[in-house]
Design a protein around this motif. Structure first.
Motif, PDB file in Angstrom:
ATOM      1  N   GLN A 184       0.844  -1.373  -0.053  1.00 24.85           N
ATOM      2  CA  GLN A 184      -0.022   0.103  -0.008  1.00 24.85           C
ATOM      3  C   GLN A 184       1.016   1.334   0.046  1.00 24.85           C
ATOM      4  N   LYS A 205      -6.655   2.630   0.233  1.00 22.76           N
ATOM      5  CA  LYS A 205      -7.112   1.415   0.919  1.00 22.76           C
ATOM      6  C   LYS A 205      -6.782   0.343  -0.227  1.00 22.76           C
ATOM      7  N   VAL A 214     -15.529  -1.297   2.212  1.00 23.68           N
ATOM      8  CA  VAL A 214     -15.060   0.318   2.758  1.00 23.68           C
ATOM      9  C   VAL A 214     -16.347   1.210   2.644  1.00 23.68           C
TER      10      VAL A 214
END
Length: 218
Positions: A184, A205, A214
């Motif tokens: 990430q 994310k 999410v």
């Protein structure tokens, strides 16, 4: 603002930029080569589309033929008899300057409510301001509650799919040895550089295993 859940599948990432122009520019570029440590990954950028919804116009009008009646007492008489007594009472309607001929009475004994439908349009206007109505049956008198009946109509009903202006969806991120947080970080570094067409990132994310939900809010 309303939070909308979004299913983020395995090896996908969501990036939200401060500047919506960055997200739109990256979407137009479509494919990007991201350096994930010792691996060069060709990922695809897609517009971020929320779940399909519907938009419509709701028109609410006060019915000119119907009124709602509640607080009808429960009496030891058949349901049909009570319906007939309601029809007769509201047909006379001396308390409301005349109700007129009735087209239909829908009576619900369990809830003690009814909908009175008059034959003549505009007849329900005679009951405007009449919140309590004197009703006599079985040698007793009761005060029924009377209220307007609203008609609801949906117009211009059509589906739509909302596209975010500031968020992009990355697909095709390969599986690598590094942990999820490290990958990430590498994705964020790549798309934050102006030389890669990127810019300042508000949120990111990434999920490498399974799927994640999410809550998206823009």
């Amino acid at each position: 603002a309303t939070k909308v859940p979004f299913r983020l599948n395995q090896n996908q990432a969501l990036l939200t930029f401060e500047d919506e122009g960055v997200a739109q520019r990256l979407t137009k570029m479509s494919r990007h080569t991201v350096n994930l440590d010792n691996t060069k990954a060709n990922v695809t950028v897609r517009p971020f589309e929320l779940e399909m919804g519907f938009q419509f116009e709701l028109h609410v009008t006060v019915s000119g033929k119907k009124i709602n009646v509640s607080e009808i007492p429960e009496l030891p008489i058949p349901k049909d008899w009570m319906r007939d007594k309601l029809e007769l009472s509201f047909y006379k309607a001396e308390q409301a300057a005349g109700g007129g001929e009735i087209e239909n009475v829908t009576y619900n004994k369990e809830s003690g409510t009814a909908v009175i439908t008059f034959l003549k349009p505009g007849a329900s206007n005679n009951f405007v301001g009449c919140t309590k109505y004197l009703f006599c049956a079985e040698g007793r008198c009761f005060k029924l509650a009377v209220s307007p009946h609203f008609d609801f109509r949906l117009r211009k009903f059509q589906p739509y799919c909302r596209v975010s202006k500031k968020t992009i969806l990355l697909k095709g991120i390969p599986e690598v040895e590094e942990d999820e947080e490290s990958v990430q970080d590498m994705i964020e570094i790549h798309f934050q550089k102006p030389s890669n067409g990127g810019g300042e990132i508000e949120k990111i994310k990434y999920t490498s295993r399974g799927a994640a939900y999410v809550c998206f809010e823009e």
